[in-house]
Scaffold this motif. Structure first.
Motif, PDB file in Angstrom:
ATOM      1  N   PHE A  41      31.399   7.948   6.648  1.00 13.53           N
ATOM      2  CA  PHE A  41      31.981   6.756   7.450  1.00 13.53           C
ATOM      3  C   PHE A  41      31.145   5.627   7.759  1.00 13.53           C
ATOM      4  N   ASN A  42      31.797   4.487   7.788  1.00 15.62           N
ATOM      5  CA  ASN A  42      31.250   3.243   8.045  1.00 15.62           C
ATOM      6  C   ASN A  42      32.282   2.247   8.965  1.00 15.62           C
ATOM      7  N   GLU A  43      31.775   1.150   9.249  1.00 19.56           N
ATOM      8  CA  GLU A  43      32.879   0.393   9.983  1.00 19.56           C
ATOM      9  C   GLU A  43      34.062   0.218   9.600  1.00 19.56           C
ATOM     10  N   LYS A  44      34.240   0.275   8.265  1.00 21.50           N
ATOM     11  CA  LYS A  44      35.531   0.022   7.425  1.00 21.50           C
ATOM     12  C   LYS A  44      36.293   1.065   6.966  1.00 21.50           C
ATOM     13  N   GLN A  45      35.631   2.390   6.789  1.00 29.15           N
ATOM     14  CA  GLN A  45      36.209   3.492   6.279  1.00 29.15           C
ATOM     15  C   GLN A  45      35.826   4.714   6.375  1.00 29.15           C
ATOM     16  N   VAL A  46      36.624   5.709   6.737  1.00 29.76           N
ATOM     17  CA  VAL A  46      36.172   7.157   6.912  1.00 29.76           C
ATOM     18  C   VAL A  46      36.700   7.868   5.794  1.00 29.76           C
ATOM     19  N   GLU A  47      35.773   8.517   5.190  1.00 27.35           N
ATOM     20  CA  GLU A  47      36.277   9.602   4.025  1.00 27.35           C
ATOM     21  C   GLU A  47      36.132  11.036   4.333  1.00 27.35           C
ATOM     22  N   ILE A  48      36.843  11.968   4.206  1.00 28.02           N
ATOM     23  CA  ILE A  48      36.675  13.348   4.260  1.00 28.02           C
ATOM     24  C   ILE A  48      36.561  13.880   2.896  1.00 28.02           C
ATOM     25  N   LYS A  49      35.288  13.952   2.385  1.00 24.66           N
ATOM     26  CA  LYS A  49      35.116  14.530   1.022  1.00 24.66           C
ATOM     27  C   LYS A  49      35.372  16.196   0.899  1.00 24.66           C
ATOM     28  N   GLY A  50      35.345  16.749   1.861  1.00 21.48           N
ATOM     29  CA  GLY A  50      36.240  18.162   1.790  1.00 21.48           C
ATOM     30  C   GLY A  50      36.211  18.827   3.332  1.00 21.48           C
ATOM     31  N   LEU A  51      37.173  19.329   3.427  1.00 20.79           N
ATOM     32  CA  LEU A  51      37.418  20.334   4.678  1.00 20.79           C
ATOM     33  C   LEU A  51      38.215  21.562   4.428  1.00 20.79           C
ATOM     34  N   ARG A  52      37.728  22.562   4.866  1.00 18.94           N
ATOM     35  CA  ARG A  52      38.358  23.938   4.668  1.00 18.94           C
ATOM     36  C   ARG A  52      38.414  24.438   6.045  1.00 18.94           C
ATOM     37  N   ALA A  53      39.653  25.158   6.340  1.00 19.47           N
ATOM     38  CA  ALA A  53      39.781  25.773   7.737  1.00 19.47           C
ATOM     39  C   ALA A  53      40.443  27.171   7.656  1.00 19.47           C
ATOM     40  N   SER A  54      39.986  28.254   8.192  1.00 18.56           N
ATOM     41  CA  SER A  54      40.841  29.372   7.901  1.00 18.56           C
ATOM     42  C   SER A  54      40.726  30.111   9.205  1.00 18.56           C
ATOM     43  N   ASP A  55      41.783  30.897   9.525  1.00 21.65           N
ATOM     44  CA  ASP A  55      41.894  31.658  10.587  1.00 21.65           C
ATOM     45  C   ASP A  55      41.782  33.140  10.331  1.00 21.65           C
ATOM     46  N   GLY A  56      41.057  33.417   9.128  1.00 23.51           N
ATOM     47  CA  GLY A  56      40.756  34.745   8.515  1.00 23.51           C
ATOM     48  C   GLY A  56      41.772  35.181   7.527  1.00 23.51           C
ATOM     49  N   ARG A  57      42.972  34.710   7.804  1.00 31.58           N
ATOM     50  CA  ARG A  57      43.946  35.138   6.666  1.00 31.58           C
ATOM     51  C   ARG A  57      44.548  34.251   5.832  1.00 31.58           C
ATOM     52  N   SER A  58      44.580  32.882   6.551  1.00 31.96           N
ATOM     53  CA  SER A  58      45.237  31.830   5.836  1.00 31.96           C
ATOM     54  C   SER A  58      44.120  30.755   5.710  1.00 31.96           C
ATOM     55  N   PHE A  59      44.657  29.724   4.995  1.00 34.84           N
ATOM     56  CA  PHE A  59      43.524  28.720   4.863  1.00 34.84           C
ATOM     57  C   PHE A  59      44.015  27.338   4.667  1.00 34.84           C
ATOM     58  N   ILE A  60      43.581  26.214   4.893  1.00 32.31           N
ATOM     59  CA  ILE A  60      43.905  24.763   4.409  1.00 32.31           C
ATOM     60  C   ILE A  60      42.541  24.365   3.941  1.00 32.31           C
TER      61      ILE A  60
END
Length: 232
Positions: free
Chosen positions: A148-167
């Protein structure tokens, strides 16, 4: 010079320890170099700062990197918000988190301003967990990489799981601090039948709903303050 200093502050559960670094004063300028410290499992690896013109309009520059213990950070946020923002403190008291967050930041500004004029940094999370009382699904594994900076936020990669499903998700937001923000993101998810059933319990469609198998979803979205376009 600070050399392995330890101290405790009111309102903090644990002492600050291993504090080291140098502080110098020349004219009306203060320089702080190579500061390091520990607070529980959280570590300030390195920090440097300058304060120029301390007798007038003080300008500052800060550079720091470290690792934050998510659980201790959550507890500290609860304590800090408890007095002035009880509603937020109540929400935080219903939240549990674990894992570590690696942070780095550089900032330039003036003490008279509410926010830095320029800043940039990064956030890296690996195998963290997140639970909120009342939510049907908890995050058993969370990993994220963002800059991130004062102009932009970039999510280069995010992974979340509840143990059975994921996003998994990536995207960016530009102009987020101004009057005309815009965003673009792409996400992909696989939802197991048990996750779908758990979420459905919180809705009116839960009665008589039986699920089996899984559902796969791909989504892209982009837009701004007044409009958005979503594609599945």
């Amino acid at each position: 010079k600070l050399d392995d200093l330890s101290f405790r502050l009111k309102g903090f559960d644990e002492p600050f320890s291993g504090v080291g670094g140098t502080v110098s004063l020349k004219g009306d300028n203060i320089t702080v170099e190579n500061v390091s410290a520990r607070y529980g499992k959280s570590v300030l690896k390195s920090a440097d700062a300058t304060l120029r013109g301390i007798t007038g309009n003080t300008a500052y520059g800060i550079s720091a990197e470290g690792t934050l213990d998510a659980g201790a950070g959550l507890s500290l946020a609860r304590d800090i918000t408890g007095g002035k923002y009880p509603a937020w403190a109540k929400r935080l008291s219903r939240t549990e988190a674990s894992g570590f967050i690696k942070l780095s930041i550089d900032a330039l500004g003036s003490l008279k301003d509410k926010t830095p004029k320029r800043y940039a940094g990064s956030i890296f999370i690996e195998d963290a967990t997140f639970r909120y009382e009342g939510l049907p699904v908890s995050i058993e594994s969370l990993s994220a990489d963002a800059v991130f900076n004062e102009k932009q936020v970039e999510i280069k990669g995010l992974r979340a799981s509840d143990g059975r499903s994921f996003i998994v998700m990536n995207g960016q937001a530009t102009g987020y601090a101004g009057p005309d923000p815009s965003f673009a993101l792409a996400a992909e998810a696989r939802l197991d039948s048990s996750t779908i059933a758990a979420m459905a319990k919180e809705t009116a469609v839960a009665d008589g709903l039986y699920t089996d198998g899984s559902a796969s979803i791909k989504l892209t979205a982009e837009g701004g303050k007044d409009s958005a376009r979503i594609s599945l």
